[in-house]
Design a protein around this motif. Structure first.
Motif, PDB file in Angstrom:
ATOM      1  N   GLU A 224      38.132 -22.681  22.047  1.00 43.24           N
ATOM      2  CA  GLU A 224      39.365 -21.906  22.231  1.00 43.24           C
ATOM      3  C   GLU A 224      39.601 -21.112  20.950  1.00 43.24           C
ATOM      4  OE1 GLU A 224      41.237 -21.583  24.854  1.00 43.24           O
ATOM      5  OE2 GLU A 224      40.494 -23.209  26.140  1.00 43.24           O
ATOM      6  N   SER A 279      39.688 -23.232  30.442  1.00 47.79           N
ATOM      7  CA  SER A 279      39.997 -22.636  31.754  1.00 47.79           C
ATOM      8  C   SER A 279      38.720 -22.176  32.453  1.00 47.79           C
ATOM      9  CB  SER A 279      40.962 -21.457  31.594  1.00 47.79           C
ATOM     10  OG  SER A 279      40.384 -20.456  30.766  1.00 47.79           O
ATOM     11  N   SER A 280      37.742 -21.699  31.691  1.00 46.01           N
ATOM     12  CA  SER A 280      36.471 -21.270  32.281  1.00 46.01           C
ATOM     13  C   SER A 280      35.711 -22.472  32.842  1.00 46.01           C
ATOM     14  CB  SER A 280      35.619 -20.557  31.229  1.00 46.01           C
ATOM     15  OG  SER A 280      34.352 -20.222  31.753  1.00 46.01           O
TER      16      SER A 280
END
Length: 995
Positions: A224, A279-280
């Motif tokens: 991130e 999220s990916s």
């Protein structure tokens, strides 16, 4: 130099201590460097206790030689004075050539083995981080890693840690190493480190806290952006850090490698980006992930980098892991994947493959993981990444039998210990069992096998592999597993409100009563209740597939109440093949089979045995019945024992019939109803013949002991003689006797009559079992004639008085019990009557037709629908049988195939002889089989005989299910019956009546 006598003594001692090269060992012990140790018996004992004394001694010499002169005395003194250190050092040197090499390169590292404190026995990640703290470059990290590895190996080979603890320590050392490698990478690229947050997720054995000495360390990287950083640039920075970390651990330097870091378990594998955002990752798993990827995620554990990001990753993917079992074909996908792994092993290696081969470590791991994923949706105690911890939880929850779990645990520990010791020798990644005797000897000794290490090792390895393979097949391919996986999550745990709604939707007529049964079966914290909670959701679905789900559930509760304290019962349903589904089919199919089972609940074991549903032959049954009769104290007990055998075998036959008729997932519905009819007819006939043999033996023993004054035989007639009995059929018989030499005719007659009277009395004693009624009304002179005759009396009667109907009845006569030679002579007596030379005259044919017409008008019950009466109605059993019997009496003298008591066999022979065209023969056969199945179905469903379809809707639906008609197709069943029997009647009119 040593004198010859001393040399000989030392040589012998070395052999006794396990040295394979005592001459070479003598030379090494004579080296100046070992002067301080020479002749010390303590040292020799310690060397002899190692896996390979020769290897340990060579390693010790190298270590001593590598010491600075000033340190050599310290090492030798410590070696002789401190037993724990001596055992640790020599144990490592005797098991690992690679660690001996390390000590030779880093001679001061032996000092790490001196400490022997409680805190040192089970170090954790923090301890290993302190051991790696000074390593600021890849080479120093490798040295420090091997130094830590020394301590793990020492505890392992000395037995102060077990194989599971050693594997956990290796995983903790890997965790500390990944953190140290990431720290080195960040120090080299501080700009990258500032731009991103990076979390390292351990997978596989590292994630499961069960790492090998040498193994790829599987990881997934999550990245991130740091606060305020650009996401694309942050991911690029995180990727550079992750790549650097992998190189630090994987690259070869002068100190070798640590282990490869493998990131191929990431989304899209090696084709996907090395680092993704959280999220990916989630988007991929929610849309594209395959079944095996969720299985891999079961062991995911954050180990390095940003701890908050790592925890967030695991928290986010965990629900997806425990929903994976709901995927279509989940269980079959996992099973197929395991088969592919085995299929891809090179043929030359499959027998030596300790990890991937049949009976190997993967068999245990896949079985455990599959059970975890299926049952872990509703049981959080199964959420463990460790194979052994998960196995223990599965056993505690009742998902695996305790004995099976204990055997798997023992086998897994042994196989992992083998794997550890094989890898420890040269610190190379391998799962192949070595082939050379020297390697096998060292491996066996390292596992404590000392008498004949090679033979003992092979024996133990094969034993454990066999156990693993057997239990893997039993658990991994358990039919119940796939059924549980297909349930919605809310169905696994039965809450009252949801269960009531679910029961009503499934078709239970009385959901409130069903809920009471469920509560009684599944409430509480006992192991029994836990297993029931696993079984019941699946059983409820199987019951719902029947015509009477309520009856199925009630029957299951009754059987469970009767067998609840029997340890094998629930284990059988959970573990053994299709036992649970078979039981569900049997309990919900009608009254006969459940009633039989409830009178002998232990017969449930039949449903779990692959051979259990195969009918027993007449010889086997008669032997068992006669043995039981022989053990009984009196005639009543003897017949009760015979009835017990009959009850069990009648249940076996009924259960097999129902399961074949309904079909199960493992055993689809049979496509040959005629084969079912023949099997039931033969099985019930054999069973009743054996029971009559038992009753005869009991009657004789009660008064005459071993031998009756007259020879005695029971002749089967009608369906009994035709081997075509149904569940509710009476046994039509004739009794024949012949006085023994020297016995008065009247005495013989009195004995024969008393035997018949006693047999009938014994068989008519009150019982809850289905009755076995013997009917002798087909005897000469019918009910007014004597019950039993001599062979000569039969001969005289048939010669003078026999009517055509009696000859017709004799078509189905066959010996069933008693004296076989007398029975055969009776058959020889009657053959000319039933197969008259030159066939029947026209008067006889007209008489048979007249009798048939009279029977049709007089014997059909008042109010019965002639189109639906299976026995006497249009195109039913009587129509077909009289037609076939007329052909037998007319042509049996010329066609040997017609000389059979069996209807279908005679019909087939008539067709083969050209006496009946193909289509007409098929029509009669189809009608006869259908009518027989209707009668059998009525008995199975209602628990009492009947010749026509039931009027009660649930019973009628159950008959329909037995005959292959699903819900809503009862009308179609009745229409089909009328159509088939109407066609049969047209054939009868042509062939029998000559219309």
């Amino acid at each position: 130099m040593t004198v010859p006598g001393r040399r000989s003594s030392t040589f012998t001692r070395l052999l006794r201590h396990g040295f394979t090269d005592p001459s070479g060992a003598e030379r090494l012990l004579d080296l100046p460097e070992l002067a301080a140790l020479r002749g010390d018996s303590v040292l020799l004992d310690a060397l002899g206790a190692t896996a390979d004394p020769d290897l340990a001694l060579r390693g010790l010499v190298r270590l001593v030689e590598a010491q600075p002169e000033s340190e050599r005395q310290t090492l030798t003194t410590t070696l002789l004075s401190a037993k724990p250190f001596r055992d640790r050092l020599l144990g490592v040197l005797g098991a690992s050539e690679a660690l001996a090499d390390h000590l030779a390169r880093h001679p001061r590292d032996w000092e790490t083995l001196v400490t022997y404190e409680a805190a040192d026995l089970h170090p954790g990640v923090a301890d290993f981080e302190r051991g790696l703290a000074g390593a600021t470059d890849p080479v120093a990290l490798r040295i420090a890693y091997r130094r830590c590895l020394l301590g793990i190996a020492a505890r392992d080979v000395c037995g102060t840690t077990d194989v599971a603890q050693a594997a956990a320590e290796l995983a903790d050392l890997a965790t500390a190493t990944l953190r140290a490698a990431l720290a080195i990478a960040k120090a080299a690229e501080p700009t990258d480190a500032a731009q991103c947050r990076l979390a390292v997720i351990a997978m596989g054995k590292c994630g499961g806290h069960e790492l090998n000495y040498v193994s790829d360390v599987d990881v997934i990287f999550v990245g991130e952006p740091a606060e305020g950083a650009d996401e694309a640039k942050a991911l690029q920075a995180a990727t550079r850090l992750a790549s650097h970390l992998m190189r630090i651990c994987s690259e070869t330097t002068v100190e070798g490698t640590i282990w490869p870091v493998d990131a191929n378990l990431r989304p899209e594998g090696r084709n996907g980006p090395l680092v993704r955002t959280l999220s990916s990752h989630l988007a991929y798993y929610q849309r594209w992930a395959k079944t095996w990827e969720f299985q891999a995620l079961l062991k995911a554990r954050p180990v390095a980098g940003d701890p908050e990001l790592g925890s967030a990753y695991v928290d986010a993917v965990s629900p997806l892991v425990w929903q994976a079992a709901e995927r279509e074909n989940f269980v079959t996908d996992v099973q197929a994947m395991r088969r592919r792994v085995v299929d891809n092993i090179p043929v030359a290696q499959v027998d030596r493959e300790l990890k991937l081969g049949p009976g190997g470590l993967r068999d245990v791991e896949f079985a455990v993981q599959l059970l975890q994923l299926v049952h872990g949706r509703s049981d959080a105690t199964l959420h463990s990444g460790s194979t052994l911890d998960a196995l223990a939880a599965l056993a505690a929850g009742g998902y695996v039998g305790r004995a099976d779990a204990a055997q798997l645990d023992e086998a897994y520990r042994f196989l992992r210990a083998m794997e550890h010791r094989i890898q420890l020798y040269r610190l190379r990644r391998t799962h192949l069992v070595p082939e050379g005797d020297e390697d096998l000897r060292r491996l066996g000794r390292s596992l404590g096998l000392r008498t004949d290490p090679v033979a003992e090792l092979n024996k133990e390895w094969r034993r454990h592999a066999s156990v693993v393979r057997r239990l893997h097949e039993k658990i991994f391919y358990r039919p119940l597993l796939d059924a549980v996986a297909q349930l919605a999550p809310g169905e696994i745990r039965l809450s009252p409100k949801a269960a009531g709604q679910r029961l009503e939707a499934l078709g239970y007529a009385d959901p409130a009563a069903a809920l009471r049964h469920l509560e009684a079966l599944a409430s509480g914290v006992s192991r029994k209740a836990a297993i029931q909670r696993t079984l019941l959701p699946v059983l409820l679905g199987w019951f719902a597939d029947s015509a009477d789900p309520d009856a199925g559930l009630l029957g299951f509760r009754k059987v469970s109440d009767a067998l609840g304290k029997t340890p094998w019962y629930l284990r059988l349903l959970r573990d053994e093949g299709a036992a649970a589904e078979n039981l569900a089919r049997v309990l919900s199919a009608g009254r006969l089979a459940p009633d039989l089972l409830l009178r002998a609940p232990e017969a449930v074991a039949i449903l779990g045995d692959p051979e259990g549903l195969r009918p027993r032959g007449r010889d086997h049954l008669e032997q068992e019945v006669l043995a039981a009769v022989g053990r009984a104290d009196d005639a009543e007990q003897a017949v009760a024992a015979a009835r017990g055998v009959r009850r069990r075998e009648l249940f076996r036959t009924a259960a097999a019939d129902l399961i074949d008729a309904y079909g199960t997932e493992d055993s689809p519905r049979t496509s040959d109803p005629g084969a079912l009819v023949d099997r039931v007819g033969q099985a019930v006939t054999d069973l009743n013949a054996a029971t009559l043999a038992g009753a005869l033996r009991a009657a004789v023993r009660a008064e005459w002991g071993d031998e009756l004054p007259t020879r005695f035989a029971v002749i089967g007639m009608g369906r009994f003689g035709g081997h075509e009995l149904g569940y509710g059929s009476d046994a039509d018989v004739l009794f024949v006797h012949e006085p023994r030499p020297g016995v008065d005719d009247q005495e013989a007659a009195r004995a024969a009559n008393r035997v018949v009277t006693e047999m009938r009395r014994l068989l008519q004693l009150p019982t809850t079992d289905p009755p076995l009624l013997i009917d002798a009304d087909l005897r000469p002179e019918g009910r007014s004639g004597p019950m039993v005759r001599t062979l000569a009396s039969y001969q005289a009667y048939y010669r003078r008085w026999s009517l055509v109907w009696e000859s017709q009845a004799l078509l189905r006569a066959a010996p069933m019990a008693g004296d076989p030679e007398l029975g055969q002579r009776f058959i020889e007596l009657i053959d000319p009557l039933r197969y008259p030379a030159e066939g029947l005259g026209e008067d006889a044919v007209r008489e048979i037709r007249r009798l048939k017409a009279r029977m049709e008008s007089e014997r059909l019950p008042r109010g019965a629908d002639p189109t639906l009466h299976a026995k006497l109605g249009r195109g039913g059993l009587s129509d077909v049988e009289w037609t076939v019997q007329l052909l037998q009496m007319r042509h049996g003298w010329a066609e040997p195939g017609l000389r059979t008591t069996r209807t279908r066999a005679a019909l087939s022979a008539a067709h083969a002889a050209g006496l009946i065209p193909t289509e007409e023969a098929q029509t009669l056969d189809e009608a006869w089989v259908l009518a027989t199945r209707v009668r059998n179905a009525v008995m199975l469903v209602r628990g009492r005989p009947g010749d026509t379809f039931p009027s009660e809707p649930r019973e009628l639906a159950a008959v329909g299910r037995y005959l292959g008609y699903g819900p809503g197709h009862v009308g179609e069943m009745v229409d089909d019956y009328r159509r088939i029997t109407r066609r049969a009647r047209a054939v009868v009119d042509e062939l029998f009546y000559g219309a």
